[in-house]
Write an enzyme that holds these catalytic residues in place. Structure first.
Site, short mmCIF file in Angstrom:
data_model
loop_
_atom_site.label_atom_id
_atom_site.label_comp_id
_atom_site.label_asym_id
_atom_site.label_seq_id
_atom_site.Cartn_x
_atom_site.Cartn_y
_atom_site.Cartn_z
N ASN A 81 10.66 -5.88 -21.77
CA ASN A 81 9.59 -5.65 -20.79
C ASN A 81 9.07 -4.23 -20.96
OD1 ASN A 81 7.90 -5.54 -18.61
ND2 ASN A 81 9.41 -6.19 -17.10
N GLU A 104 5.64 -27.23 -37.91
CA GLU A 104 6.87 -27.78 -37.37
C GLU A 104 6.89 -29.28 -37.63
OE1 GLU A 104 9.34 -28.02 -33.16
OE2 GLU A 104 7.15 -28.21 -33.15
N ASP A 132 6.99 -8.75 -22.72
CA ASP A 132 5.57 -8.67 -23.05
C ASP A 132 5.34 -8.09 -24.44
OD1 ASP A 132 6.07 -5.92 -22.61
OD2 ASP A 132 5.35 -6.03 -20.55
N ASN A 177 2.70 -5.56 -15.32
CA ASN A 177 1.98 -6.81 -15.58
C ASN A 177 2.89 -8.04 -15.46
OD1 ASN A 177 3.50 -6.99 -17.94
ND2 ASN A 177 1.81 -6.53 -19.33
N ASP A 178 4.04 -7.88 -14.82
CA ASP A 178 5.02 -8.98 -14.75
C ASP A 178 4.48 -10.21 -14.01
OD1 ASP A 178 6.74 -7.39 -16.12
OD2 ASP A 178 8.07 -6.95 -14.43
N ASP A 237 2.69 -25.81 -34.05
CA ASP A 237 3.61 -26.58 -33.24
C ASP A 237 3.37 -28.09 -33.42
OD1 ASP A 237 5.58 -26.55 -30.96
OD2 ASP A 237 3.95 -27.58 -29.93
N GLY A 253 9.31 -11.34 -17.57
CA GLY A 253 8.54 -10.11 -17.67
C GLY A 253 8.42 -9.51 -19.05
#
Length: 610
Positions: free
Chosen positions: A132, A353, A159, A137-138, A324, A157
């Site tokens: 974090n 994937e 980032d 900005n959490d 993905d 949190g």
């Protein structure tokens, strides 16, 4: 004209102008000199389909859909210089709104960027759980899911700034590339930390940072000679995506109508005997009610996804993509998407994937595969993930040895290498963010060391999952949150800081030092990156293979036995004939290559032959 009539006309005109305000323009800008020069710009605003569009860039098509809130405007940008242009909405001859649109200048050599390859080691990060860097900005007022670090399924949190702050640590491990799970906005009300249910694919989630901070991460990596791989999702979005909440057209999504559950049986996508029903419910079915399934057979959807991927590569100066759930997409559509991107960037690596258990089935999805050629199909996908090797690793070091169990599972996996078109372009790994933690499967460091030795010396592109190098664990049976724990030291106030050498326990230090030694050694070893492999049938749970080229040979010995084993070296004469000794890069010891070589129980050797 009566005053009342004039007033009503004015009110009507102002009303139309207000409701004609374009709320979104996507892509928000583009670049001059792009191969993708027929640019389809999405305009979104209330009832804007009633208006005509003009531009000082040539318009080749204006596409309207059943939803009057959309216009898809195709602009011909070929030969157009970088600069500022406009699009104008007209009601009759009256201008309703003018929209600024920019073509930016490209970076020099942008089209021919060098991507990640088998010379790299990829470090996989779950950003919310790594570090974090910006506590302010959490949470975000416009986004539903708030900080809750006490919940293993909540946001914690981590980032982008947290990643930037710890690039020294990542680089010290020998990693040369970062694959971060998705960072674009995910405004699902729960479990949004994994960010695979994206709700705005042109914007970094504010709880991770900003678009500009993502570019700063890319720049910081490039200054170190490192690379950035973006996790891209073509198969689905989140239910709260702004486009999903106001669909341009009914068939933007796969509809049953509405939700229909995927069967997850990917084999139906290549099975020549499969029923249409089963194919439909694999490819078109949704992963979950919160993950609407995108319809890549719709040209508007496919072009939107193509342009978005190219936009991020160009904007953030990316070095590659990881895609993905690749086989769950429309087969023709995803192949077209992949080819369009690699046409724009001929050397860009894209990793798909492909979670299948058999090498032939995985090979099917790699570019120019001899397997998919049987059906005249080509994905154009350079890299696939070696899930068969992942499966073998997960069993081989803990199973009771037998005719086909134990080290034979590794041997048999590599015996299938002939099935692949490009064997060096496979991602090899022991775990990722969706699987059991390797240190949970194998709690003893002796097993971890053998697994890391295998990943550091086998063909392909090795990937390390964050925290395993400091013995982090997690139990998949407790849910995904447990295999995505916080990295100790990534948060102010953490009791321990494992990013720092002085903050690691003795056990963490042993894990870290071993991992860093092998992957840093690997950095300049072309024989490992691009060399050939010769393997020998395991005996007494000892697996021996050689990596070699015209100038160098490396001998790898994995003793998975609980006892010391003595190898009779005449068996390996074809690989040892030019050499008299080997230096073990793990211990630093030099071993004469006479008649025998003894290796301790549950131990790995990596011998540079001399």
């Amino acid at each position: 004209m009566k005053t009342s009539t004039v007033l009503l006309t004015l009110i009507y005109f102002v009303y139309n102008m207000m409701n004609a305000q374009v709320q979104r323009v996507e892509p928000p800008f583009w670049w001059s000199g792009m191969q993708h020069s027929k640019l389809q710009v999405l305009l979104y605003g209330k009832h804007i389909a009633q208006y005509n569009v003009t531009s000082d860039l040539p318009i080749t098509e204006v596409k309207k859909t059943e939803n009057p809130n959309y216009l898809f405007v195709t602009l011909a940008t070929e030969g157009k210089a970088a600069g500022k242009y406009t699009l104008t909405l007209l009601k009759g001859k009256k201008k309703v709104q003018t929209i600024a649109y920019e073509l930016k200048a490209r970076r020099e050599g942008s089209a021919y960027r060098k991507s990640f390859d088998s010379s790299d080691v990829v470090y996989l990060i779950m950003p919310d759980r790594f570090a974090n860097g910006k506590p302010d900005n959490d949470s975000h007022p416009a986004l539903t899911d708030k900080l809750n670090r006490s919940d293993s399924f909540g946001r914690h949190g981590g980032d982008i700034q947290g990643i930037i702050d710890h690039l020294d640590y990542i680089q010290s491990l020998g990693a040369t590339a970062i694959w971060s799970t998705p960072l674009c906005e995910d405004n699902e009300p729960q479990h949004s930390y994994h960010t695979y249910a994206q709700t705005d694919v042109y914007k970094i989630d504010p709880r991770y940072g900003t678009n500009e901070e993502y570019r700063q991460l890319s720049e910081a990596l490039h200054k170190r000679g490192m690379k950035l791989i973006k996790d891209y999702v073509t198969n689905h979005w989140g239910s709260q995506h702004w486009l999903v909440k106001d669909l341009p057209c009914y068939d933007w999504l796969h509809q049953f109508p509405g939700y229909g559950q995927s069967s997850f049986r990917i084999t139906t996508q290549m099975d020549s005997n499969a029923s249409d029903w089963d194919k439909k419910y694999c490819e078109k079915g949704w992963f979950a009610r919160s993950l609407p399934d995108l319809n890549q057979s719709n040209p508007l959807v496919l072009n939107y996804l193509t342009q978005n991927a190219i936009w991020w590569i160009e904007y953030a100066d990316l070095d590659g993509l990881r895609v993905d759930t690749y086989p769950y997409n429309d087969k023709a559509g995803i192949a077209q998407w992949t080819k369009a991107i690699t046409d724009e960037y001929p050397y860009l690596n894209i990793m798909g994937e492909v979670w299948l258990t058999q090498s032939a089935q995985v090979s099917y999805w790699q570019k120019d595969s001899p397997i998919s050629a049987i059906q005249s199909y080509n994905t154009h996908l350079p890299t696939v993930m070696d899930f068969p090797l992942f499966d073998a690793i997960g069993e081989a070091f803990r199973t009771t040895p037998s005719w086909n169990k134990g080290m034979m599972q590794l041997y048999d996996n590599f015996a299938n290498d002939f099935l692949y078109k490009d064997i060096n372009n496979l991602l090899i790994f022991a775990e990722n963010h969706d699987t059991a933690r390797i240190n949970h499967v194998y709690p003893k460091i002796e097993d971890y060391k053998m697994i890391i030795t295998l990943l550091a010396t086998a063909r392909g592109i090795p990937q390390l999952y964050y925290g395993s190098e400091i013995a982090m664990t997690g139990d998949k049976s407790k849910g995904d949150g447990d295999i995505r724990r916080d990295f100790p030291g990534g948060w102010a106030g953490d009791a321990q800081n494992a990013f720092s050498a002085s903050g690691r326990t003795a056990t963490q230090k042993e894990y870290y030092d071993f991992t860093a030694k092998l992957f840093n050694w690997r950095k300049d070893k072309a024989v490992i990156h691009y060399g050939k492999t010769k393997q020998y049938l395991p005996e007494n749970e000892v697996y021996v293979y050689f990596r070699y080229n015209d100038t160098e040979t490396v001998m790898v010995v994995l003793n998975n036995s609980e006892k010391s084993q003595t190898l009779h070296l005449n068996r390996f004469a074809e690989s040892l004939s030019k050499y008299t000794q080997g230096k073990d890069i793990i211990t630093g010891e030099t071993h004469p290559l006479g008649k025998t070589l003894t290796i301790a129980p549950k131990t790995a050797m990596v011998l540079e032959l001399q």
